[in-house]
Design a protein around this motif. Structure first.
Motif, mmCIF file in Angstrom:
data_model
loop_
_atom_site.group_PDB
_atom_site.id
_atom_site.type_symbol
_atom_site.label_atom_id
_atom_site.label_comp_id
_atom_site.label_asym_id
_atom_site.label_seq_id
_atom_site.Cartn_x
_atom_site.Cartn_y
_atom_site.Cartn_z
ATOM 1 N N UNK A 128 0.824 -1.200 0.000
ATOM 2 C CA UNK A 128 0.000 0.000 0.000
ATOM 3 C C UNK A 128 0.863 1.257 0.000
ATOM 4 N N UNK A 129 1.877 1.249 0.854
ATOM 5 C CA UNK A 129 2.766 2.406 0.948
ATOM 6 C C UNK A 129 3.505 2.629 -0.367
ATOM 7 N N UNK A 130 3.923 1.535 -1.007
ATOM 8 C CA UNK A 130 4.646 1.653 -2.273
ATOM 9 C C UNK A 130 3.845 2.399 -3.325
ATOM 10 N N UNK A 131 2.523 2.189 -3.330
ATOM 11 C CA UNK A 131 1.678 2.874 -4.308
ATOM 12 C C UNK A 131 1.708 4.385 -4.081
ATOM 13 N N UNK A 132 1.643 4.801 -2.824
ATOM 14 C CA UNK A 132 1.678 6.240 -2.526
ATOM 15 C C UNK A 132 3.073 6.827 -2.762
ATOM 16 N N UNK A 133 4.087 6.067 -2.354
ATOM 17 C CA UNK A 133 5.458 6.571 -2.523
ATOM 18 C C UNK A 133 5.814 6.692 -3.997
ATOM 19 N N UNK A 134 5.267 5.801 -4.826
ATOM 20 C CA UNK A 134 5.569 5.879 -6.261
ATOM 21 C C UNK A 134 5.133 7.226 -6.835
ATOM 22 N N UNK A 135 4.011 7.751 -6.352
ATOM 23 C CA UNK A 135 3.557 9.056 -6.825
ATOM 24 C C UNK A 135 4.480 10.164 -6.325
ATOM 25 N N UNK A 136 5.021 9.993 -5.131
ATOM 26 C CA UNK A 136 5.991 10.973 -4.613
ATOM 27 C C UNK A 136 7.233 10.986 -5.486
ATOM 28 N N UNK A 137 7.727 9.782 -5.819
ATOM 29 C CA UNK A 137 8.922 9.700 -6.667
ATOM 30 C C UNK A 137 8.623 10.250 -8.065
ATOM 31 N N UNK A 138 7.453 9.927 -8.579
ATOM 32 C CA UNK A 138 7.101 10.415 -9.922
ATOM 33 C C UNK A 138 7.105 11.943 -9.943
ATOM 34 N N UNK A 139 6.441 12.539 -8.962
ATOM 35 C CA UNK A 139 6.386 14.008 -8.921
ATOM 36 C C UNK A 139 7.774 14.590 -8.692
ATOM 37 N N UNK A 140 8.565 13.965 -7.829
ATOM 38 C CA UNK A 140 9.907 14.470 -7.541
ATOM 39 C C UNK A 140 10.808 14.411 -8.757
ATOM 40 N N UNK A 141 10.756 13.304 -9.480
ATOM 41 C CA UNK A 141 11.601 13.162 -10.681
ATOM 42 C C UNK A 141 11.165 14.153 -11.760
ATOM 43 N N UNK A 142 9.852 14.315 -11.920
ATOM 44 C CA UNK A 142 9.362 15.229 -12.958
ATOM 45 C C UNK A 142 9.623 16.694 -12.609
ATOM 46 N N UNK A 143 9.900 16.975 -11.330
ATOM 47 C CA UNK A 143 10.164 18.364 -10.945
ATOM 48 C C UNK A 143 11.567 18.816 -11.340
ATOM 49 N N UNK A 148 18.540 18.698 -17.726
ATOM 50 C CA UNK A 148 19.664 18.064 -17.021
ATOM 51 C C UNK A 148 19.829 16.608 -17.449
ATOM 52 N N UNK A 149 18.704 15.929 -17.638
ATOM 53 C CA UNK A 149 18.774 14.538 -18.094
ATOM 54 C C UNK A 149 19.330 14.478 -19.515
ATOM 55 N N UNK A 150 18.882 15.381 -20.366
ATOM 56 C CA UNK A 150 19.359 15.380 -21.748
ATOM 57 C C UNK A 150 20.852 15.700 -21.806
ATOM 58 N N UNK A 151 21.285 16.638 -20.958
ATOM 59 C CA UNK A 151 22.710 16.973 -20.931
ATOM 60 C C UNK A 151 23.550 15.784 -20.468
ATOM 61 N N UNK A 152 23.043 15.061 -19.461
ATOM 62 C CA UNK A 152 23.772 13.891 -18.962
ATOM 63 C C UNK A 152 23.843 12.806 -20.020
ATOM 64 N N UNK A 153 22.711 12.591 -20.722
ATOM 65 C CA UNK A 153 22.704 11.569 -21.772
ATOM 66 C C UNK A 153 23.657 11.950 -22.899
ATOM 67 N N UNK A 154 23.754 13.258 -23.202
ATOM 68 C CA UNK A 154 24.662 13.692 -24.278
ATOM 69 C C UNK A 154 26.120 13.485 -23.906
ATOM 70 N N UNK A 162 22.084 8.301 -15.150
ATOM 71 C CA UNK A 162 21.559 9.673 -15.043
ATOM 72 C C UNK A 162 20.585 9.794 -13.885
ATOM 73 N N UNK A 163 19.742 8.774 -13.771
ATOM 74 C CA UNK A 163 18.743 8.782 -12.689
ATOM 75 C C UNK A 163 19.425 8.757 -11.326
ATOM 76 N N UNK A 164 20.432 7.886 -11.198
ATOM 77 C CA UNK A 164 21.076 7.678 -9.898
ATOM 78 C C UNK A 164 21.989 8.831 -9.507
ATOM 79 N N UNK A 165 22.720 9.387 -10.471
ATOM 80 C CA UNK A 165 23.740 10.385 -10.132
ATOM 81 C C UNK A 165 23.271 11.832 -10.302
#
Length: 250
Positions: A128-143, A148-154, A162-165
């Protein structure tokens, strides 16, 4: 004439309240850690995408949609019902002395009798908690700015690197308050596990109230204990925010 609050009842059942407090803390710690890890996996899965080829359709229909369905179901049904469903339906199917899918025989009987309620409660609250936390991570990553992701990939970094660092360290600072609120919610939600016989705080209060037919003493006592635990958690979150939030303040 009886006093309003009979302290001797609390003294007599003090060991039960101590054991209940420890059980609540133990279950909450496991659920917070496991729920956060599971939420991270779900959150990354929710955002997984590819622009071309086979992976575009696989990630969309084989990963994103199942994750969305899972999150919608777990957030749209009561945790209490999920605990009952897992304890009385899923667990007997997986761990059963007479033919469980994962464990059977004497070891299954031993695990069910010794750890059945604890395992069911931890699994249900974690899922149950994982479902709620997934939305927290989704919003945090999209913020985090997509540039920055494109620059790292380049620069040659992979998606996971890129996600981890780059992304997660920045997003983590912004996710701390909602993650802290989720941890506090887990502590309070653990009281629902008393319905399946887990000897945590609410179970201790129910036992005492059943023995003396008094309700102020046991339920006020566990209310204060829950309050103390959540205050400590709030202080820990504020400390982490002050320590790791400096990066955003610069």
């Amino acid at each position: 004439m009886h006093s309003f609050f009979q302290w001797e009842i609390i003294g007599e059942y003090a060991p039960l309240f101590v054991e209940g407090t420890w059980m609540t803390i133990k279950a909450a710690i496991i659920c917070v850690i496991a729920g956060t890890c599971w939420g991270l996996v779900l959150g990354v899965g929710r955002l997984a995408e590819a622009r071309h080829g086979f992976w575009k359709y696989f990630l969309r229909y084989g990963v994103q949609w199942p994750v969305r369905l899972y999150v919608s179901f777990l957030r749209g049904t009561p945790l209490f019902v999920q605990i009952l469903l897992i304890h009385f339906a899923l667990m007997p199917m997986l761990i059963n002395p007479s033919g469980g899918l994962i464990l059977s025989g004497d070891i299954a009987r031993e695990i069910r009798s010794q750890y059945g309620a604890f395992a069911s409660a931890v699994l249900a609250i974690t899922l149950n908690s994982g479902a709620y936390v997934s939305e927290i991570f989704r919003a945090g990553i999209q913020s985090i700015d997509h540039g920055q992701s494109e620059a790292s990939r380049s620069l040659g970094m992979t998606y996971l690197s890129t996600l981890r660092k780059v992304v997660l360290p920045q997003a983590f600072r912004r996710m701390l308050p909602p993650l802290g609120n989720n941890a506090i919610a887990i502590v309070k939600d653990s009281s629902l596990a008393s319905a399946i016989g887990l000897a945590e705080l609410a179970y201790a209060a129910r036992t005492v109230s059943g023995a003396y037919a008094r309700y102020w003493e046991p339920y006020l006592t566990i209310s204060l204990i829950y309050w103390g635990i959540t205050l400590l958690l709030s202080a820990l979150v504020r400390h982490l925010e002050a320590r790791y939030g400096k990066g955003d303040a610069r």
